[in-house]
Design an enzyme around this catalytic site. Structure first.
Site, PDB file in Angstrom:
ATOM      1  N   SER A 128       0.824  -1.207   0.000  1.00 38.67           N
ATOM      2  CA  SER A 128       0.000   0.000   0.000  1.00 38.67           C
ATOM      3  C   SER A 128       0.861   1.261   0.000  1.00 38.67           C
ATOM      4  O   SER A 128       2.041   1.238   0.333  1.00 38.67           O
ATOM      5  CB  SER A 128      -0.910   0.014   1.230  1.00 38.67           C
ATOM      6  OG  SER A 128      -1.562  -1.217   1.374  1.00 38.67           O
TER       7      SER A 128
HETATM    8  N1  SAH Z   1      -0.751  -4.889   4.120  1.00 39.84           N
HETATM    9  C1  SAH Z   1       0.033  -5.203   2.932  1.00 39.84           C
HETATM   10  C2  SAH Z   1      -0.672  -4.886   1.628  1.00 39.84           C
HETATM   11  C3  SAH Z   1      -1.874  -5.726   1.453  1.00 39.84           C
HETATM   12  S1  SAH Z   1      -2.412  -6.049  -0.189  1.00 39.84           S
HETATM   13  C4  SAH Z   1       1.392  -4.552   2.983  1.00 39.84           C
HETATM   14  O1  SAH Z   1       1.710  -3.850   3.955  1.00 39.84           O
HETATM   15  O2  SAH Z   1       2.190  -4.807   2.070  1.00 39.84           O
HETATM   16  C5  SAH Z   1      -3.784  -7.077   0.254  1.00 39.84           C
HETATM   17  C6  SAH Z   1      -3.408  -8.491   0.641  1.00 39.84           C
HETATM   18  O3  SAH Z   1      -4.615  -9.106   1.113  1.00 39.84           O
HETATM   19  C7  SAH Z   1      -2.909  -9.336  -0.516  1.00 39.84           C
HETATM   20  O4  SAH Z   1      -1.622  -9.802  -0.226  1.00 39.84           O
HETATM   21  C8  SAH Z   1      -3.923 -10.480  -0.605  1.00 39.84           C
HETATM   22  O5  SAH Z   1      -3.328 -11.738  -0.898  1.00 39.84           O
HETATM   23  C9  SAH Z   1      -4.504 -10.486   0.794  1.00 39.84           C
HETATM   24  N2  SAH Z   1      -5.823 -11.104   0.922  1.00 39.84           N
HETATM   25  C10 SAH Z   1      -6.922 -10.983   0.125  1.00 39.84           C
HETATM   26  N3  SAH Z   1      -7.939 -11.735   0.598  1.00 39.84           N
HETATM   27  C11 SAH Z   1      -7.477 -12.356   1.731  1.00 39.84           C
HETATM   28  C12 SAH Z   1      -8.051 -13.264   2.677  1.00 39.84           C
HETATM   29  N4  SAH Z   1      -9.297 -13.724   2.581  1.00 39.84           N
HETATM   30  N5  SAH Z   1      -7.276 -13.681   3.702  1.00 39.84           N
HETATM   31  C13 SAH Z   1      -5.994 -13.259   3.834  1.00 39.84           C
HETATM   32  N6  SAH Z   1      -5.403 -12.406   2.981  1.00 39.84           N
HETATM   33  C14 SAH Z   1      -6.133 -11.954   1.933  1.00 39.84           C
END
Ligand code: SAH
Length: 212
Positions: free
Chosen positions: A60
């Site tokens: 992000s």
């Molecule tokens: N917080 C992260 C960015 C997140 S991007 C950082 O600091 O880099 C969103 C993430 O949510 C992705 O990696 C995706 O794989 C994950 N995601 C999506 N659906 C999910 C679920 N049901 N359970 C766990 N992770 C999930």
């Protein structure tokens, strides 16, 4: 530009976007974003923009990470759950603010990478698991704080159930990729209070584990 100048510019950009909480700024100053951005994007780590990571996901934008962390109002004794580890950047920042942090992602390769980064940075109060975070993390529940970094249509029921009374959850919600808002849910003695904070754009919260 020297490292110190780049760091100053990074913190200035965060402040100008509304990240003013001193503890959050200090935690972000301690967490080198370049460690979480691999390959040829690493030299853009200090720019205020999202960047691609493995498995088609994104790390992000730093100002959004700062605003979400600030909205979560983390206390030093808190046990925190993050859903959506991605690169691990947000979780590492939380680890400087809380007693204990758990983070889950549905993609195992992202968890493997994030674990290696946490180890390289000597972060010991943070544990990452491959799991579908829409079910929360029942083994470690309840939590003082929950941060979700992928967008659901509504706050998932299991996450609401795993929030302590007095606890806070911050998450993006929305029916499509383009229209989402960041909301803050506070659990009190009688139920849940909802506040809408700002428009945001996140990848969707998907069911089940990734196929890679
Ligand atoms: N917080 C992260 C960015 C997140 S991007 C950082 O600091 O880099 C969103 C993430 O949510 C992705 O990696 C995706 O794989 C994950 N995601 C999506 N659906 C999910 C679920 N049901 N359970 C766990 N992770 C999930």
């Amino acid at each position: 530009m020297t490292l110190a100048e780049r760091q100053m510019q990074f913190l200035f950009a965060l402040r100008s976007k509304g990240v003013t909480d001193g503890r959050v700024l200090t935690a972000m100053e301690k967490t080198d974003r370049a460690m979480f951005v691999k390959g040829h994007f690493a030299d853009r780590a200090y720019e205020d923009m999202p960047l691609p990571i493995a498995c088609g996901q994104t790390i992000s934008q730093p100002s959004v990470v700062g605003l979400m962390t600030q909205a979560l109002q983390v206390n030093p004794r808190d046990k925190v759950l993050e859903v959506g580890t991605g690169s691990g950047y947000q979780a590492a920042i939380l680890s400087h603010l809380a007693r204990r942090v758990y983070t889950v992602d549905r993609h195992k390769p992202l968890i493997d990478d994030a674990r290696a980064t946490f180890q390289a940075l000597d972060i010991t109060n943070l544990t990452a698991f491959t799991a579908d975070g829409s079910h929360g993390l029942p083994e470690q529940a309840p939590f003082d704080r929950i941060l979700v970094t992928a967008a659901a249509e509504d706050p998932p029921g299991p996450l609401l159930a795993q929030l302590k009374v007095g606890g806070i959850m911050v998450l993006p919600v929305g029916q499509s990729d383009s229209v989402q808002s960041l909301i803050r849910v506070t659990r009190n003695d009688t139920g849940f209070e909802y506040e809408e904070l700002r428009p945001v754009r996140f990848v969707p919260l998907l069911e089940g584990l990734g196929k890679d």
